[in-house]
Scaffold this motif. Structure first.
Motif, short mmCIF file in Angstrom:
data_model
loop_
_atom_site.label_atom_id
_atom_site.label_comp_id
_atom_site.label_asym_id
_atom_site.label_seq_id
_atom_site.Cartn_x
_atom_site.Cartn_y
_atom_site.Cartn_z
N LEU A 1 0.85 -1.18 0.00
CA LEU A 1 0.00 0.00 0.00
C LEU A 1 0.89 1.24 0.00
N PHE A 2 0.79 2.02 -1.08
CA PHE A 2 1.44 3.33 -1.13
C PHE A 2 0.45 4.36 -0.60
N ILE B 1 -0.16 2.27 9.94
CA ILE B 1 -0.68 0.90 10.09
C ILE B 1 0.27 -0.12 9.49
N SER B 2 0.02 -1.39 9.82
CA SER B 2 0.81 -2.49 9.24
C SER B 2 -0.07 -3.51 8.54
N GLN B 3 -1.40 -3.35 8.63
CA GLN B 3 -2.34 -4.26 7.97
C GLN B 3 -3.45 -3.47 7.31
N LEU B 4 -3.87 -3.92 6.13
CA LEU B 4 -4.92 -3.23 5.39
C LEU B 4 -6.24 -3.24 6.17
N GLY C 1 -4.53 6.40 -0.81
CA GLY C 1 -3.61 5.29 -1.05
C GLY C 1 -3.92 4.51 -2.30
N VAL C 2 -2.91 3.78 -2.77
CA VAL C 2 -3.03 2.91 -3.95
C VAL C 2 -2.19 1.66 -3.68
N ILE C 3 -2.72 0.50 -4.05
CA ILE C 3 -1.98 -0.76 -3.93
C ILE C 3 -1.28 -1.04 -5.25
N ALA C 4 0.01 -1.38 -5.18
CA ALA C 4 0.76 -1.69 -6.40
C ALA C 4 1.99 -2.51 -6.06
N ASP C 5 2.54 -3.18 -7.07
CA ASP C 5 3.83 -3.85 -6.89
C ASP C 5 4.85 -2.82 -6.42
N SER D 1 4.16 2.31 2.32
CA SER D 1 3.82 2.02 3.72
C SER D 1 4.37 0.65 4.10
N ASN D 2 4.13 0.25 5.34
CA ASN D 2 4.54 -1.08 5.82
C ASN D 2 3.48 -2.15 5.56
N VAL D 3 2.42 -1.78 4.85
CA VAL D 3 1.32 -2.72 4.60
C VAL D 3 1.64 -3.56 3.37
#
Length: 265
Positions: free
Chosen positions: A122-123, A134-137, A192-196, A216-218
């Motif tokens: 998660l960016f 956070i550390s989890q979505l 936020g955006v999820i990406a490789d 992030s750490n997620v």
């Protein structure tokens, strides 16, 4: 006795004539080694550079490995689905970044998990990162976090769980283009955006948004991709030689240096 001597002389001449050919055979085999490698517009893994050449993490790494094996590389630009089909029928030799699946093992050899896992993370906008450390979505499920997501992309079990919450799903902005999502986050319209992780770092840098958008750490998902080889054109001995050369590329630090060409810290 003379007949025996003549026969032995003839045999010796045949052996002496054949010996140079036996020495040349491995070199001839290497010289004739040509492998087709898939690429696509998928930076930083494969892409066309400003000078027109095809480069990227997967392209550069495979060129180096195949060069060590004495093979010439021929590049083929193919969409993912077509690349799988071409691999199956034997018109494509090597497909990097493939996940091993039972249906693919019918027609493909796999290198084994040698490269680091491909992590989807998660960016977040820097302000959102400070607000939600956070550390989890799933920690965001009762928040007003605004997520950007691509259409027809799977983001894993935690994302699917959150999308079953109507209030959450209404705050997810869907787009067919990830670059649009980065721009929206840069303007503060989403959080936020999820990406490789490598793709994200590359695209954020290209857009000049690295001061606004941070990893992030997620970790949403993490699965090690492999390299697939067509069973119609490649035998298991070559796959083993390839795997050994790729391990050496990683162990020597060469692979990390290739990644650093395209992904800046």
């Amino acid at each position: 006795m003379a007949a025996v001597f003549i026969g032995l002389s003839a045999l010796l001449r045949q052996c002496l004539f054949a010996a140079p050919l036996l020495v040349l055979l491995p070199a001839l085999a290497v010289a004739n080694c040509q492998k087709t490698l898939r690429w696509a517009d998928d930076p930083p893994f494969s892409m066309r550079a400003e000078d027109g050449s095809v480069v990227g993490i997967y392209v550069d790494a495979n060129r180096e490995v195949l060069e060590r094996l004495g093979c010439e590389v021929r590049l083929r630009k193919l969409p993912w689905g077509r690349a799988l089909k071409e691999l199956e029928i034997g018109r494509l030799d090597i497909l990097p970044g493939a996940f091993k699946r039972p249906e693919r093992e019918v027609y493909a050899h796999f290198s084994g998990t040698i490269l680091p896992p491909s992590r989807n993370i998660l960016f977040m906008h820097r302000l959102a990162l400070a607000r939600w450390p956070i550390s989890q979505l799933l920690a965001l499920q009762h928040s007003d976090f605004r997520l950007g997501a691509q259409i027809n992309v799977s983001y894993g079990a935690d994302f699917e769980h959150l999308m079953r919450n109507q209030a959450w799903a209404e705050r997810v902005f869907m787009s067919a283009n990830r670059l649009n999502l980065w721009r929206m986050m840069g303007k503060g319209r989403i959080d936020g955006v999820i990406a490789d992780e490598n793709t994200g770092a590359y695209e954020i840098h290209q857009l000049g948004l690295q001061s606004e958008i941070k990893p992030s750490n997620v970790v949403v998902s993490s699965e090690a991709a492999e390299v697939a080889f067509s069973k119609k054109t490649t035998d298991s001995a070559f796959v083993q030689a390839y795997a050994d050369a790729l391990r050496e590329l990683v162990a020597s630090g060469s692979y990390a240096r290739i990644v650093q060409r395209y992904v800046r810290p």
